[in-house]
Every structure is written in structure tokens, then in C-alpha cells.
Design a protein around this motif. Structure first.
Motif: not given
Length: 244
Positions: A163-176
Motif C-alpha cells: 500500500a505504501e508503494a502504491q501511494n508513492r507511485v500515485a503521488d509520483a504520477v500526480k506530481s508529473i
């Protein structure tokens, strides 16, 4: 009392629904860590209690075997004394015969006493054996529950990391996200668009200035032609006047 308390705890822990406990917990990982500690401590207590119970049971069983063995020995002695008495009585020695019969009676009394002690111990031994069996079953059940807890903890930790990894990916996608005007990429694209617009504006200005220059040149040529024609007209009239 201590054994009963431990047995009650074992029964409660074995019957515990781990999934239900974790579902109702605010922090399942902390709850499962606490459950692991509780089960580990209670298993240690149960093992100690079971070891003591088994020790007492083995003493009772040893005493029982000794009572049975003693009863058998006194039975053999009674038979031997009675046989000797019969031999002496057959030989006409009634005095010694009575003496050995009395010894046989004493041996039989001892035999009966040992048998009674063994019979008295039998229910106690049976009860202790039942308690020991239940404690062993309960202990095995607790150990199985502890295995489940360790497995469940590993599952929860893995799920938490996923879940933590998924959240990091989601945040990274959102930031770009290029559609996000507040993102750095969005601002950079807007800056490029403005620069492109500025270049187009400069090109239009340059084009309009060039057109104006050509227009001025055309106007100049037109004026020059007018002047030339006017000069020609004047020159023609002057020539006619001279001829006349």
C-alpha cells in the motif's frame, strides 16, 4: 487454583477469533504484536504448568506401580506361607503350621492394603491424565494460533508495504500530471507557450513592417512617375512655344 487459571486462559486463547480481533482493532499491526506477546507468555506459563502436572502424574503412576508390585509380592508370600503351613500340618507339626498360617494371614492383609492404595490412586491418576491431555491439546492449539499470528503479521506487513508503494507511485504520477496547472511541468509548458506566442507576435510585427516599407517604395515610385510626367508635359509645352 493456578492450574485452573492457566487452563482457563488456554481455553480462552485457543477459542479466540484472531480475524475478528484484528478487524475491530484501530491498529491491526500493534494489536497482532500484542497478541503475539500474550500468546508467547501464556505458552511459557502453560508449558511450566503442564510440566508440573506431568511430574505429579508420573509420581502418582510410580506410586501406583509400586503398590501393585507390593500387593503381588505379599500375595506370593501369603501363598508360600500357606503352603509351608500345609506341609507342616501334614507332617503333624500343627504348632508351626499355625504359625505359618498366621504369617500367610499377615501377608494377605498387607496385600489387601496395597491393593486398596492402588485402587484409591486409580481415579486420581485418571483425572490427572485427563487434565494433562487437555493441557497438552490446549498448548498445541495455542502454538498453532501463534503460528497463525506470525503468518498474519507477515501478511499485514507485506500489505502495508504494498500500500505504501502504491501511494508513492500515485503521488509520483500526480506530481508529473501535465494537465495539472499547479505542477512544475504544467508551468514549464505554459512558459513555452508564451514564448512561442511572443515569437509569433514578433514575426507578425516584422512582416507588417516589411509590407509598410514596400508600400512606401511603391508610393515613392508613383510620385516619381507623376513628377516625371509633369516635367515632360512642361517640357513639351515649352518646346511648342519656341517653335511658334
Amino acid at each position: 487454583m493456578t492450574k485452573q487459571s492457566i487452563f482457563g486462559r488456554i481455553t480462552t486463547l485457543v477459542r479466540a477469533n484472531i480475524n475478528s480481533i484484528l478487524d475491530s482493532a484501530e491498529d491491526p499491526q500493534k494489536m497482532i504484536d500484542q497478541l503475539i506477546r500474550d500468546y508467547t507468555n501464556n505458552i511459557a506459563d502453560a508449558e511450566s504448568a503442564i510440566a508440573e502436572t506431568i511430574g505429579n502424574l508420573r509420581l502418582l503412576e510410580q506410586d501406583y506401580r509400586e503398590d501393585v508390585k507390593t500387593a503381588e509380592e505379599w500375595g506370593r508370600k501369603a501363598i508360600a506361607a500357606s503352603g509351608k503351613a500345609d506341609e507342616l500340618r501334614t507332617a503333624g507339626n500343627t504348632v508351626d503350621a499355625d504359625k505359618f498360617d498366621n504369617l500367610a494371614k499377615v501377608a494377605l492383609q498387607r496385600q489387601i492394603s496395597a491393593e486398596n492404595e492402588a485402587k484409591t490412586a486409580e481415579p486420581t491418576i485418571a483425572a490427572q491424565q485427563e487434565v494433562t491431555a487437555k493441557l497438552k491439546d490446549g498448548l498445541n492449539g495455542m502454538k498453532e494460533k501463534l503460528k497463525q499470528l506470525h503468518s498474519k503479521r507477515a501478511e499485514l506487513v507485506a500489505r502495508a508495504k504494498t500500500a505504501e508503494a502504491q501511494n508513492r507511485v500515485a503521488d509520483a504520477v500526480k506530481s508529473i500530471d501535465v494537465l495539472d496547472p499547479t505542477s512544475d511541468l504544467g508551468r514549464f509548458e505554459e512558459k513555452i507557450r508564451r514564448q512561442e506566442a511572443l515569437a509569433r507576435g514578433k514575426q507578425e510585427i516584422a512582416a507588417s513592417t516589411l509590407d509598410a516599407q514596400f508600400n512606401e517604395l511603391e508610393n515613392f515610385e508613383a510620385v516619381t512617375e507623376v513628377e516625371a510626367r509633369l516635367a515632360a508635359l512642361k517640357s513639351g509645352r515649352t518646346a511648342q512655344a519656341i517653335e511658334q
